[in-house]
Scaffold this motif. Structure first.
Motif, PDB file in Angstrom:
ATOM      1  N   MET A 171       0.796  -1.202   0.000  1.00 21.25           N
ATOM      2  CA  MET A 171       0.000   0.000   0.000  1.00 21.25           C
ATOM      3  C   MET A 171       0.845   1.276   0.000  1.00 21.25           C
ATOM      4  N   PRO A 172       1.990   1.352   0.776  1.00 23.60           N
ATOM      5  CA  PRO A 172       2.794   2.564   0.749  1.00 23.60           C
ATOM      6  C   PRO A 172       3.361   2.836  -0.643  1.00 23.60           C
ATOM      7  N   GLN A 173       3.670   1.762  -1.398  1.00 28.04           N
ATOM      8  CA  GLN A 173       4.195   1.938  -2.753  1.00 28.04           C
ATOM      9  C   GLN A 173       3.177   2.656  -3.628  1.00 28.04           C
ATOM     10  N   ARG A 174       1.920   2.273  -3.531  1.00 24.40           N
ATOM     11  CA  ARG A 174       0.859   2.869  -4.345  1.00 24.40           C
ATOM     12  C   ARG A 174       0.680   4.334  -3.965  1.00 24.40           C
ATOM     13  N   SER A 175       0.706   4.657  -2.695  1.00 25.80           N
ATOM     14  CA  SER A 175       0.552   6.024  -2.220  1.00 25.80           C
ATOM     15  C   SER A 175       1.723   6.889  -2.682  1.00 25.80           C
ATOM     16  N   GLU A 176       2.924   6.349  -2.627  1.00 25.17           N
ATOM     17  CA  GLU A 176       4.107   7.079  -3.067  1.00 25.17           C
ATOM     18  C   GLU A 176       4.037   7.347  -4.568  1.00 25.17           C
ATOM     19  N   ASN A 177       3.607   6.363  -5.341  1.00 25.11           N
ATOM     20  CA  ASN A 177       3.450   6.519  -6.779  1.00 25.11           C
ATOM     21  C   ASN A 177       2.395   7.578  -7.096  1.00 25.11           C
ATOM     22  N   PHE A 178       1.288   7.560  -6.350  1.00 17.00           N
ATOM     23  CA  PHE A 178       0.226   8.542  -6.560  1.00 17.00           C
ATOM     24  C   PHE A 178       0.736   9.951  -6.257  1.00 17.00           C
ATOM     25  N   GLU A 179       1.487  10.113  -5.192  1.00 12.25           N
ATOM     26  CA  GLU A 179       2.032  11.428  -4.829  1.00 12.25           C
ATOM     27  C   GLU A 179       3.012  11.926  -5.888  1.00 12.25           C
ATOM     28  N   ARG A 180       3.812  11.000  -6.448  1.00 12.72           N
ATOM     29  CA  ARG A 180       4.742  11.383  -7.511  1.00 12.72           C
ATOM     30  C   ARG A 180       3.990  11.851  -8.750  1.00 12.72           C
ATOM     31  N   LYS A 181       2.949  11.121  -9.127  1.00 11.89           N
ATOM     32  CA  LYS A 181       2.137  11.504 -10.285  1.00 11.89           C
ATOM     33  C   LYS A 181       1.419  12.824 -10.025  1.00 11.89           C
ATOM     34  N   LYS A 182       0.934  12.997  -8.824  1.00 11.15           N
ATOM     35  CA  LYS A 182       0.242  14.233  -8.458  1.00 11.15           C
ATOM     36  C   LYS A 182       1.199  15.422  -8.581  1.00 11.15           C
ATOM     37  N   GLY A 183       2.399  15.265  -8.054  1.00  5.56           N
ATOM     38  CA  GLY A 183       3.395  16.333  -8.145  1.00  5.56           C
ATOM     39  C   GLY A 183       3.769  16.642  -9.580  1.00  5.56           C
ATOM     40  N   LEU A 184       3.943  15.609 -10.384  1.00  6.41           N
ATOM     41  CA  LEU A 184       4.279  15.802 -11.791  1.00  6.41           C
ATOM     42  C   LEU A 184       3.142  16.501 -12.535  1.00  6.41           C
ATOM     43  N   ALA A 185       1.913  16.101 -12.275  1.00  7.24           N
ATOM     44  CA  ALA A 185       0.753  16.722 -12.932  1.00  7.24           C
ATOM     45  C   ALA A 185       0.649  18.195 -12.566  1.00  7.24           C
ATOM     46  N   ILE A 186       0.875  18.515 -11.310  1.00  7.29           N
ATOM     47  CA  ILE A 186       0.810  19.918 -10.885  1.00  7.29           C
ATOM     48  C   ILE A 186       1.950  20.714 -11.499  1.00  7.29           C
ATOM     49  N   PHE A 187       3.145  20.141 -11.526  1.00  8.58           N
ATOM     50  CA  PHE A 187       4.283  20.823 -12.135  1.00  8.58           C
ATOM     51  C   PHE A 187       4.033  21.090 -13.620  1.00  8.58           C
ATOM     52  N   LEU A 188       3.573  20.070 -14.341  1.00  5.42           N
ATOM     53  CA  LEU A 188       3.292  20.256 -15.774  1.00  5.42           C
ATOM     54  C   LEU A 188       2.178  21.269 -15.992  1.00  5.42           C
ATOM     55  N   SER A 189       1.213  21.306 -15.102  1.00  6.35           N
ATOM     56  CA  SER A 189       0.143  22.296 -15.197  1.00  6.35           C
ATOM     57  C   SER A 189       0.697  23.708 -15.062  1.00  6.35           C
ATOM     58  N   LEU A 190       1.610  23.891 -14.135  1.00  5.01           N
ATOM     59  CA  LEU A 190       2.219  25.212 -13.960  1.00  5.01           C
ATOM     60  C   LEU A 190       3.066  25.598 -15.173  1.00  5.01           C
ATOM     61  N   VAL A 191       3.776  24.625 -15.745  1.00  5.36           N
ATOM     62  CA  VAL A 191       4.568  24.899 -16.950  1.00  5.36           C
ATOM     63  C   VAL A 191       3.647  25.322 -18.100  1.00  5.36           C
ATOM     64  N   MET A 192       2.538  24.624 -18.279  1.00  4.68           N
ATOM     65  CA  MET A 192       1.603  24.959 -19.361  1.00  4.68           C
ATOM     66  C   MET A 192       0.947  26.313 -19.130  1.00  4.68           C
ATOM     67  N   LEU A 193       0.639  26.635 -17.887  1.00  5.35           N
ATOM     68  CA  LEU A 193       0.098  27.969 -17.586  1.00  5.35           C
ATOM     69  C   LEU A 193       1.124  29.051 -17.897  1.00  5.35           C
ATOM     70  N   ALA A 194       2.377  28.797 -17.560  1.00  9.16           N
ATOM     71  CA  ALA A 194       3.434  29.767 -17.860  1.00  9.16           C
ATOM     72  C   ALA A 194       3.607  29.939 -19.368  1.00  9.16           C
ATOM     73  N   MET A 195       3.521  28.850 -20.117  1.00  6.88           N
ATOM     74  CA  MET A 195       3.631  28.948 -21.576  1.00  6.88           C
ATOM     75  C   MET A 195       2.467  29.761 -22.154  1.00  6.88           C
ATOM     76  N   THR A 196       1.274  29.547 -21.646  1.00  8.43           N
ATOM     77  CA  THR A 196       0.111  30.301 -22.101  1.00  8.43           C
ATOM     78  C   THR A 196       0.282  31.782 -21.786  1.00  8.43           C
ATOM     79  N   ALA A 197       0.732  32.084 -20.579  1.00  6.49           N
ATOM     80  CA  ALA A 197       0.962  33.479 -20.202  1.00  6.49           C
ATOM     81  C   ALA A 197       2.056  34.103 -21.068  1.00  6.49           C
ATOM     82  N   GLY A 198       3.095  33.332 -21.369  1.00  9.66           N
ATOM     83  CA  GLY A 198       4.162  33.827 -22.234  1.00  9.66           C
ATOM     84  C   GLY A 198       3.660  34.164 -23.621  1.00  9.66           C
ATOM     85  N   TYR A 199       2.846  33.291 -24.191  1.00  2.43           N
ATOM     86  CA  TYR A 199       2.292  33.576 -25.514  1.00  2.43           C
ATOM     87  C   TYR A 199       1.404  34.812 -25.474  1.00  2.43           C
ATOM     88  N   ALA A 200       0.637  34.978 -24.420  1.00  5.80           N
ATOM     89  CA  ALA A 200      -0.219  36.175 -24.300  1.00  5.80           C
ATOM     90  C   ALA A 200       0.643  37.433 -24.219  1.00  5.80           C
TER      91      ALA A 200
END
Length: 190
Positions: free
Chosen positions: A1-30
């Motif tokens: 179970m800890p392995q699954r939770s750790e994997n989920f947290e890693r994916k969550k962090g990556l998704a949030i990071f990529l979201s911030l990168v995409m928001l920054a790219m959108t703001a840059g284009y604007a």
């Protein structure tokens, strides 16, 4: 179970990071699109040169794809992603990409004539050789010296300094500065 939770947290962090990168790219284009439009609306004020990127407006048109991707990514990782949302994302993305492609082609035909009609001359010798680099247009054809490709960065920096200082050197002074930069380059590297 800890392995699954750790994997989920890693994916969550990556998704949030990529979201911030995409928001920054959108703001840059604007930001770049606003600067591009301001530049086009004040062509008569530009003293020495201007840089025109043919990809700014198409990029702005396609930037909602980044925002839609954030939604898809977050829904996929943190909830249920309905199939119809993904299908809509694909359709909207294809439509925006087609529109961006059409705008790029249209602006490629229209923009050079518009800028030339306002007294600028295209100078490929001052451009970066990258295929996505901005086009450089100079106020006077003499600013596009035959050997200016050797010192294109220095020439554009000098133009920027003069423009920022509000200086208005004569055409002869500008040409002399370009020739001085070329002579310094030749002396340094030959």
């Amino acid at each position: 179970m800890p392995q699954r939770s750790e994997n989920f947290e890693r994916k969550k962090g990556l998704a949030i990071f990529l979201s911030l990168v995409m928001l920054a790219m959108t703001a840059g284009y604007a930001f770049f699109a606003a600067e591009f439009i301001q530049q086009l609306s004040s062509l008569d004020v530009q003293a020495f040169y201007l840089r025109l990127s043919m990809m700014v407006i198409p990029g702005l048109i396609a930037s909602p794809i980044f925002l839609l991707s954030i939604y898809i990514m977050l829904r996929r990782h943190f909830g249920h992603l309905p199939e119809r949302h993904f299908a809509l994302w694909v359709k909207v993305s294809l439509l925006l990409l087609a529109l961006a492609f059409i705008v790029r082609i249209t602006s490629g035909f229209w923009l050079p004539g518009y800028v030339a009609a306002h007294g600028f001359t295209h100078c490929s010798k001052l451009e970066n050789p990258s295929p996505f680099a901005s086009q450089v247009w100079v106020r006077q054809p003499q600013y596009c010296h035959e050997l200016s490709y050797l010192v294109n960065v220095e020439v554009l920096e000098w133009f920027d300094e003069q423009q920022a200082a509000g200086a208005k050197p004569s055409n002869d002074e500008v040409i002399a500065q370009i020739e001085l930069l070329i002579a310094e380059h030749k002396q340094r590297y030959q």
